[in-house]
Design a protein around this motif. Structure first.
Motif, PDB file in Angstrom:
ATOM      1  N   PRO A  80      24.255  36.613  -5.523  1.00  0.00           N
ATOM      2  CA  PRO A  80      25.245  37.699  -6.236  1.00  0.00           C
ATOM      3  C   PRO A  80      25.298  39.059  -5.646  1.00  0.00           C
ATOM      4  O   PRO A  80      26.263  39.731  -5.618  1.00  0.00           O
ATOM      5  N   ALA A  81      24.269  39.488  -4.990  1.00  0.00           N
ATOM      6  CA  ALA A  81      24.110  40.728  -4.682  1.00  0.00           C
ATOM      7  C   ALA A  81      24.873  40.976  -3.287  1.00  0.00           C
ATOM      8  O   ALA A  81      25.455  42.177  -2.907  1.00  0.00           O
ATOM      9  N   ILE A  82      25.362  39.922  -2.775  1.00  0.00           N
ATOM     10  CA  ILE A  82      26.191  40.037  -1.472  1.00  0.00           C
ATOM     11  C   ILE A  82      27.624  40.248  -1.957  1.00  0.00           C
ATOM     12  O   ILE A  82      28.402  40.939  -1.484  1.00  0.00           O
ATOM     13  N   THR A  83      27.902  39.346  -2.893  1.00  0.00           N
ATOM     14  CA  THR A  83      29.136  39.399  -3.713  1.00  0.00           C
ATOM     15  C   THR A  83      29.405  40.724  -4.090  1.00  0.00           C
ATOM     16  O   THR A  83      30.483  41.372  -3.968  1.00  0.00           O
ATOM     17  N   GLU A  84      28.601  41.441  -4.791  1.00  0.00           N
ATOM     18  CA  GLU A  84      28.845  42.837  -5.346  1.00  0.00           C
ATOM     19  C   GLU A  84      28.751  43.864  -4.304  1.00  0.00           C
ATOM     20  O   GLU A  84      29.545  44.581  -4.397  1.00  0.00           O
ATOM     21  N   ALA A  85      28.271  43.439  -2.935  1.00  0.00           N
ATOM     22  CA  ALA A  85      28.354  44.461  -2.090  1.00  0.00           C
ATOM     23  C   ALA A  85      29.705  44.469  -1.426  1.00  0.00           C
ATOM     24  O   ALA A  85      30.393  45.427  -1.000  1.00  0.00           O
ATOM     25  N   GLY A  86      30.231  43.473  -1.628  1.00  0.00           N
ATOM     26  CA  GLY A  86      31.477  42.930  -1.214  1.00  0.00           C
ATOM     27  C   GLY A  86      32.737  43.843  -2.041  1.00  0.00           C
ATOM     28  O   GLY A  86      33.505  44.399  -1.566  1.00  0.00           O
ATOM     29  N   SER A 130      38.810  42.464  -2.049  1.00  0.00           N
ATOM     30  CA  SER A 130      39.535  41.650  -3.318  1.00  0.00           C
ATOM     31  C   SER A 130      38.903  40.394  -3.645  1.00  0.00           C
ATOM     32  O   SER A 130      38.045  39.961  -2.647  1.00  0.00           O
ATOM     33  N   GLN A 131      39.163  39.572  -4.699  1.00  0.00           N
ATOM     34  CA  GLN A 131      38.598  38.294  -4.889  1.00  0.00           C
ATOM     35  C   GLN A 131      38.686  37.331  -3.840  1.00  0.00           C
ATOM     36  O   GLN A 131      38.114  36.642  -3.437  1.00  0.00           O
ATOM     37  N   LEU A 132      40.127  37.424  -3.372  1.00  0.00           N
ATOM     38  CA  LEU A 132      40.588  36.559  -2.223  1.00  0.00           C
ATOM     39  C   LEU A 132      39.767  36.850  -0.962  1.00  0.00           C
ATOM     40  O   LEU A 132      39.286  35.942  -0.195  1.00  0.00           O
ATOM     41  N   GLN A 133      39.626  38.011  -0.597  1.00  0.00           N
ATOM     42  CA  GLN A 133      38.974  38.539   0.549  1.00  0.00           C
ATOM     43  C   GLN A 133      37.397  38.207   0.561  1.00  0.00           C
ATOM     44  O   GLN A 133      36.646  37.609   1.505  1.00  0.00           O
TER      45      GLN A 133
END
Length: 209
Positions: A109-115, A121-124
């Motif tokens: 989840p930390a990688i997702t939050e960093a993104g 965007s959600q798609l990116q």
């Protein structure tokens, strides 16, 4: 064994043709399963209620006896190549859906939050972060699905299909062990080779992560 090698030497061209048919059926089914299964796995990971429905339906298809499923498909689509490919496609769905789902849910989840923090965007996030990190899991699903499909494809002749199963069933019907082995051994070797090659691909993906 002497009869087996004699049969191989006399019919190797026909056996190559049957092996080619077997591979084509499996490749088409796996390609279709990837096109359908990966998006379903993404939906399952993103919407958990819908995901439980998707995984349950896919699991029901997976545990359905292969011959019974092919016979039911034969009633709808008739005898032949198309029916076999559809059956193999359905059997290949579950491993790909499940492993896509598992891969996406295992992303840190930390990688997702960093993104999200850098404005993705959600798609990116899905295409540039989550799916690439899930590729080893998806590769595992493809590996399992391919080995299953190679095995199930051996019963294709029962519904008018081709492939190495023709030699197996001809050998059984004619009580000809050489012919039976000429279909069974290449099918087994094809499954082992596929498992090995995709296993190596999977290891490289894990190393590159």
């Amino acid at each position: 064994m002497e009869l087996f090698f004699q049969y191989i030497s006399e019919n190797w061209l026909d056996l190559l043709g049957l092996t080619y048919d077997h591979i084509v059926m499996v490749l088409l089914a796996i390609l279709m399963a990837l096109i359908v299964g990966v998006p379903l796995g993404i939906l399952a990971a993103r919407y958990r209620r819908l995901g439980s429905v998707i995984l349950t339906v896919a699991n029901i298809i997976q545990v359905f006896p292969s011959l019974a499923l092919l016979v039911l498909l034969m009633i709808v689509f008739g005898l032949g190549f198309k029916t076999v490919v559809i059956g193999l496609f359905l059997y290949s769905l579950m491993p790909i859906i499940r492993n896509t789902f598992v891969g996406l849910t295992q992303v840190n989840p930390a990688i997702t939050e960093a993104g999200r923090g850098v404005g993705m965007s959600q798609l990116q996030l899905m295409w540039k972060v989550q799916l690439p990190l899930s590729l080893p899991f998806i590769a595992t699903g493809v590996r399992v699905a391919a080995v299953i499909a190679i095995g199930v494809a051996t019963i294709a002749p029962l519904i008018g299909g081709g492939g190495l199963g023709r030699e197996i069933y001809s050998g059984i019907n004619m009580d000809n062990s050489a012919r039976l082995y000429a279909g069974a051994i290449p099918a087994a070797l094809l499954a082992l080779l596929t498992d090995f090659v995709l296993g190596q691909v999977q290891k490289r993906m894990h190393v590159s992560r």
